[in-house]
Design a protein around this motif. Sequence first.
Motif, mmCIF file in Angstrom:
data_model
loop_
_atom_site.group_PDB
_atom_site.id
_atom_site.type_symbol
_atom_site.label_atom_id
_atom_site.label_comp_id
_atom_site.label_asym_id
_atom_site.label_seq_id
_atom_site.Cartn_x
_atom_site.Cartn_y
_atom_site.Cartn_z
ATOM 1 N N VAL A 23 7.960 29.184 53.801
ATOM 2 C CA VAL A 23 6.971 29.530 52.775
ATOM 3 C C VAL A 23 7.270 28.780 51.486
ATOM 4 O O VAL A 23 6.366 28.247 50.838
ATOM 5 N N THR A 24 8.541 28.700 51.099
ATOM 6 C CA THR A 24 8.926 27.965 49.894
ATOM 7 C C THR A 24 8.547 26.500 50.014
ATOM 8 O O THR A 24 8.010 25.902 49.072
ATOM 9 N N MET A 29 4.836 22.021 48.545
ATOM 10 C CA MET A 29 3.935 20.940 48.922
ATOM 11 C C MET A 29 2.541 21.154 48.322
ATOM 12 O O MET A 29 1.896 20.205 47.881
ATOM 13 N N ILE A 30 2.089 22.392 48.286
ATOM 14 C CA ILE A 30 0.779 22.685 47.692
ATOM 15 C C ILE A 30 0.800 22.379 46.204
ATOM 16 O O ILE A 30 -0.123 21.758 45.667
ATOM 17 N N ARG A 31 1.871 22.788 45.516
ATOM 18 C CA ARG A 31 1.974 22.507 44.076
ATOM 19 C C ARG A 31 2.033 21.016 43.827
ATOM 20 O O ARG A 31 1.423 20.519 42.888
ATOM 21 N N GLY A 36 -0.597 16.089 41.801
ATOM 22 C CA GLY A 36 -0.739 14.663 42.066
ATOM 23 C C GLY A 36 0.579 13.925 42.110
ATOM 24 O O GLY A 36 0.601 12.706 42.108
ATOM 25 N N HIS A 37 1.701 14.641 42.112
ATOM 26 C CA HIS A 37 3.021 14.004 42.200
ATOM 27 C C HIS A 37 3.432 13.911 43.656
ATOM 28 O O HIS A 37 3.657 14.917 44.302
#
Length: 43
Positions: A23-24, A29-31, A36-37
Amino acid sequence: LCGCGHNIRKILAHLRRLLAAVVTFVLAMIRRERTGHYGLAPA
């Protein structure tokens, strides 16, 4: 039966840790996708 319960608790504890790690990773990955990084340095 007591030994089986103990082993099941140990297995569930490991699965909880694995699920927390997954989950972490997914949230990171979503953040990263939203900001855009992608970890690529500009040339």
